[in-house]
Design an enzyme around this catalytic site. Structure first.
Site, PDB file in Angstrom:
ATOM      1  N   GLY A   1       0.842  -1.206   0.000  1.00 56.97           N
ATOM      2  CA  GLY A   1       0.000   0.000   0.000  1.00 56.97           C
ATOM      3  C   GLY A   1       0.869   1.245   0.000  1.00 56.97           C
TER       4      GLY A   1
ATOM      5  N   ARG B   1       1.001  -5.092  -5.437  1.00 57.00           N
ATOM      6  CA  ARG B   1       1.038  -6.279  -4.584  1.00 57.00           C
ATOM      7  C   ARG B   1       1.185  -7.433  -5.563  1.00 57.00           C
ATOM      8  NH1 ARG B   1      -0.811  -4.029   0.302  1.00 57.00           N
ATOM      9  NH2 ARG B   1      -2.610  -2.646   0.102  1.00 57.00           N
TER      10      ARG B   1
ATOM     11  N   ASP C   1       5.283  -4.578   6.128  1.00 56.47           N
ATOM     12  CA  ASP C   1       5.765  -5.883   6.584  1.00 56.47           C
ATOM     13  C   ASP C   1       5.820  -6.910   5.452  1.00 56.47           C
ATOM     14  OD1 ASP C   1       3.007  -5.684   6.490  1.00 56.47           O
ATOM     15  OD2 ASP C   1       2.676  -7.123   8.111  1.00 56.47           O
TER      16      ASP C   1
ATOM     17  N   THR D   1       4.294   2.734   5.486  1.00 51.40           N
ATOM     18  CA  THR D   1       2.907   2.258   5.517  1.00 51.40           C
ATOM     19  C   THR D   1       2.119   3.135   6.479  1.00 51.40           C
ATOM     20  OG1 THR D   1       1.440   0.478   6.300  1.00 51.40           O
ATOM     21  CG2 THR D   1       3.642   0.458   7.195  1.00 51.40           C
TER      22      THR D   1
ATOM     23  N   ASP E   1      -0.120   2.183   8.314  1.00 48.93           N
ATOM     24  CA  ASP E   1      -0.630   1.366   9.420  1.00 48.93           C
ATOM     25  C   ASP E   1       0.174   1.475  10.721  1.00 48.93           C
ATOM     26  OD1 ASP E   1      -2.478   0.518   7.590  1.00 48.93           O
ATOM     27  OD2 ASP E   1      -1.571  -1.449   7.239  1.00 48.93           O
TER      28      ASP E   1
ATOM     29  N   ASP F   1       2.412  -0.516  11.729  1.00 44.87           N
ATOM     30  CA  ASP F   1       2.286  -1.869  12.290  1.00 44.87           C
ATOM     31  C   ASP F   1       3.604  -2.641  12.273  1.00 44.87           C
ATOM     32  OD1 ASP F   1       2.451  -2.119   9.543  1.00 44.87           O
ATOM     33  OD2 ASP F   1       0.798  -3.544   9.342  1.00 44.87           O
TER      34      ASP F   1
ATOM     35  N   ARG G   1      -5.219  -2.288   8.921  1.00 44.94           N
ATOM     36  CA  ARG G   1      -5.155  -3.752   8.753  1.00 44.94           C
ATOM     37  C   ARG G   1      -5.352  -4.414  10.116  1.00 44.94           C
ATOM     38  NH1 ARG G   1      -3.443  -6.487   4.115  1.00 44.94           N
ATOM     39  NH2 ARG G   1      -2.403  -4.682   3.239  1.00 44.94           N
TER      40      ARG G   1
HETATM   41  N1  LIG Z   1       6.328 -14.065   2.193  1.00 45.24           N
HETATM   42  C1  LIG Z   1       6.654 -13.257   1.164  1.00 45.24           C
HETATM   43  N2  LIG Z   1       7.665 -13.569   0.342  1.00 45.24           N
HETATM   44  C2  LIG Z   1       8.004 -12.777  -0.695  1.00 45.24           C
HETATM   45  N3  LIG Z   1       7.367 -11.637  -0.989  1.00 45.24           N
HETATM   46  C3  LIG Z   1       6.349 -11.264  -0.212  1.00 45.24           C
HETATM   47  C4  LIG Z   1       5.930 -12.051   0.918  1.00 45.24           C
HETATM   48  N4  LIG Z   1       4.872 -11.427   1.510  1.00 45.24           N
HETATM   49  C5  LIG Z   1       4.639 -10.316   0.779  1.00 45.24           C
HETATM   50  N5  LIG Z   1       5.522 -10.215  -0.236  1.00 45.24           N
HETATM   51  C6  LIG Z   1       5.548  -9.188  -1.305  1.00 45.24           C
HETATM   52  O1  LIG Z   1       5.367  -7.882  -0.773  1.00 45.24           O
HETATM   53  C7  LIG Z   1       4.223  -7.275  -1.405  1.00 45.24           C
HETATM   54  C8  LIG Z   1       3.621  -6.254  -0.513  1.00 45.24           C
HETATM   55  O2  LIG Z   1       3.124  -6.851   0.675  1.00 45.24           O
HETATM   56  P1  LIG Z   1       1.781  -6.333   1.353  1.00 45.24           P
HETATM   57  O3  LIG Z   1       1.579  -7.131   2.585  1.00 45.24           O
HETATM   58  O4  LIG Z   1       0.699  -6.307   0.349  1.00 45.24           O
HETATM   59  O5  LIG Z   1       2.065  -4.795   1.672  1.00 45.24           O
HETATM   60  P2  LIG Z   1       3.022  -4.095   2.732  1.00 45.24           P
HETATM   61  O6  LIG Z   1       4.423  -4.327   2.331  1.00 45.24           O
HETATM   62  O7  LIG Z   1       2.654  -2.650   2.589  1.00 45.24           O
HETATM   63  O8  LIG Z   1       2.706  -4.673   4.080  1.00 45.24           O
HETATM   64  C9  LIG Z   1       3.341  -8.464  -1.755  1.00 45.24           C
HETATM   65  O9  LIG Z   1       2.402  -8.176  -2.749  1.00 45.24           O
HETATM   66  C10 LIG Z   1       4.373  -9.472  -2.240  1.00 45.24           C
HETATM   67  O10 LIG Z   1       4.771  -9.190  -3.563  1.00 45.24           O
HETATM   68  O1  LIG Z   2      -5.295  -0.940  -0.956  1.00 45.64           O
HETATM   69  P1  LIG Z   2      -5.951  -2.232  -0.639  1.00 45.64           P
HETATM   70  O2  LIG Z   2      -5.409  -3.354  -1.424  1.00 45.64           O
HETATM   71  O3  LIG Z   2      -7.428  -2.074  -0.683  1.00 45.64           O
HETATM   72  O4  LIG Z   2      -5.569  -2.601   0.871  1.00 45.64           O
HETATM   73  C1  LIG Z   2      -6.070  -1.969   1.989  1.00 45.64           C
HETATM   74  C2  LIG Z   2      -5.067  -2.138   3.113  1.00 45.64           C
HETATM   75  O5  LIG Z   2      -3.895  -1.395   2.795  1.00 45.64           O
HETATM   76  C3  LIG Z   2      -3.600  -0.496   3.847  1.00 45.64           C
HETATM   77  O6  LIG Z   2      -4.166   0.772   3.521  1.00 45.64           O
HETATM   78  C4  LIG Z   2      -2.109  -0.327   3.961  1.00 45.64           C
HETATM   79  O7  LIG Z   2      -1.524  -1.556   4.273  1.00 45.64           O
HETATM   80  P2  LIG Z   2      -0.083  -1.972   3.785  1.00 45.64           P
HETATM   81  O8  LIG Z   2       0.804  -0.781   4.036  1.00 45.64           O
HETATM   82  O9  LIG Z   2       0.279  -3.163   4.596  1.00 45.64           O
HETATM   83  O10 LIG Z   2      -0.138  -2.272   2.340  1.00 45.64           O
HETATM   84  C5  LIG Z   2      -4.290  -1.089   5.070  1.00 45.64           C
HETATM   85  O11 LIG Z   2      -4.550  -0.132   6.065  1.00 45.64           O
HETATM   86  C6  LIG Z   2      -5.537  -1.653   4.463  1.00 45.64           C
HETATM   87  O12 LIG Z   2      -6.049  -2.720   5.234  1.00 45.64           O
HETATM   88 MG   LIG Z   3       1.443  -4.203   5.782  1.00 48.45          MG
END
Ligand SMILES: Nc1ncnc2c1ncn2[C@@H]1O[C@H](COP(=O)(O)OP(=O)(O)O)[C@@H](O)[C@H]1O
Ligand SMILES: O=P(O)(O)OC[C@H]1O[C@](O)(COP(=O)(O)O)[C@@H](O)[C@@H]1O
Ligand SMILES: [Mg+2]
Length: 319
Positions: free
Chosen positions: A11, A72, A103, A125, A127, A129, A171
């Site tokens: 995000g 993502r 994360d 992010t 969040d 978090d 989240r």
């Molecule tokens: N276990 C994992 N191994 C490798 N890449 C990952 C893993 N988990 C997440 N990712 C990569 O990081 C991207 C972003 O993670 P996401 O949880 O959607 O957002 P954020 O990094 O903001 O928390 C995912 O779409 C994926 O491409």
């Molecule tokens: O943009 P999407 O795919 O609807 O996801 C929404 C989620 O992304 C966030 O806005 C940001 O989360 P991340 O930074 O982990 O991607 C969360 O607060 C929310 O739950």
């Molecule tokens: Mg996250």
């Protein structure tokens, strides 16, 4: 190290551009070439990579979103996807990668580092978090966006003597809800980290109504459940007219706050320093206003926690 790469992932968050700017300018300051990877890990696998110059990051420090775009990507979670990413990096001669994200993105960074490719994570992010940093880039701006929205809702809530549930993002984390609830003087703050008894919420609303309160605001973190379900339950129990506002993606946009711009600039520059020192698999963060770095695997195994004193205070002030 002569060439480094930078990408944004997951995000988006206000301040990501300021972080990209800091990475690019700090690298060029040290005579290092910088490459921007577009659309996060998806773009990395596809080789969507461009050289960045001083001017590539001009006039972006105040802009929301990310000029490198984000994504993502499910495919990157596989070994094959990660291998494809490393092949692209090698093709361009890029020796280290800075990943600005949350994360999930750090899990990707961890995997690349395990495969021998040096990565540094920058927490971006809304969040807040992530363990190992007091704040993530974007949190402060999102908080201010929520506060502005709730102030507006409060006007109409008072005019109509209504109860409002404001559902905010985060989240699985309650930081945005806790900080916004405290800043907005909410009657109740519902977050996943604390199970506030539903009867306490109802009692508080009834007491306030009896006292002649013109409105009530409840801030609910999305991780607790649906605002609409809570709204229905509350209206049924209290007989007070209740409305629900889900703030949604408005919380992710907008010009970054001063705090986010400064934080992003400091963290982005620190990430470059770490790569130049030959470090890998680290996350940069801020603790007690000092820059720190931690092992990314350790951070991913730790739980981010809410500030217990702040939660207690929010309860004491919303009697
Ligand atoms: N276990 C994992 N191994 C490798 N890449 C990952 C893993 N988990 C997440 N990712 C990569 O990081 C991207 C972003 O993670 P996401 O949880 O959607 O957002 P954020 O990094 O903001 O928390 C995912 O779409 C994926 O491409
Ligand atoms: O943009 P999407 O795919 O609807 O996801 C929404 C989620 O992304 C966030 O806005 C940001 O989360 P991340 O930074 O982990 O991607 C969360 O607060 C929310 O739950
Ligand atoms: Mg996250």
């Amino acid at each position: 190290m002569k060439k480094i790469g930078v990408l944004t992932s997951g995000g988006d968050a206000p301040g990501m551009n300021a972080a990209i700017r800091a990475v690019v300018r700090k690298a060029i300051y040290h005579n290092i070439e910088v490459y921007g990877i577009k659309y996060g890990y998806q773009g990395l696998m596809e080789g969507n990579i461009e050289r960045m110059e001083i001017g590539s990051v001009g006039d972006i420090i105040h802009r929301g979103g990310t000029i490198l775009y984000s994504a993502r990507s499910e495919a990157f979670k596989t070994d094959e996807g990660q291998q494809r990413g490393i092949e692209q990096l090698n093709k361009f001669g890029i020796e280290g990668l800075i990943i600005i994200g949350g994360d999930g993105s750090f899990r990707g960074a961890q995997k690349l580092t395990e495969k021998g490719y040096p990565c540094i994570g920058v927490p971006g992010t809304i969040d807040n978090d992530i363990a190992g940093t007091d704040f993530t880039i974007g949190f402060d701006t999102a908080l201010n966006t929520i506060i502005e929205a709730v102030d507006k809702v409060r006007d109409t809530a008072t005019s109509h003597k209504r109860t409002y549930i404001i559902e905010v993002m985060g989240r699985d984390a309650g930081d945005l809800a806790l900080w916004a609830g405290l800043a907005d003087g909410a009657e109740s703050i519902l977050i996943p980290e604390k199970q506030e008894d539903f009867s306490t919420v109802i009692d508080k609303l009834r007491r306030g109504h009896k006292r002649g309160k013109k409105h009530s605001i409840i801030v609910l973190a999305e991780g607790v459940g649906s605002g609409f379900e809570y709204g229905e339950k509350i209206e049924k129990e209290t007989n007070l007219e209740t409305r629900v506002t889900v703030l949604g993606h408005i919380q992710r946009g907008g010009s970054p706050s001063g705090s986010d711009r400064v934080l992003a600039s400091r963290l982005g520059a620190k990430a470059v320093d770490l790569l130049l020192e030959g470090k890998a698999g680290r996350m940069v963060g801020i603790e007690n206003n000092s820059l720190v770095d931690h092992d990314i695997t350790k951070i991913l195994n730790e739980q981010h926690t809410i500030n217990q004193d702040m939660y207690k205070l929010s309860q004491e002030l919303s009697i």
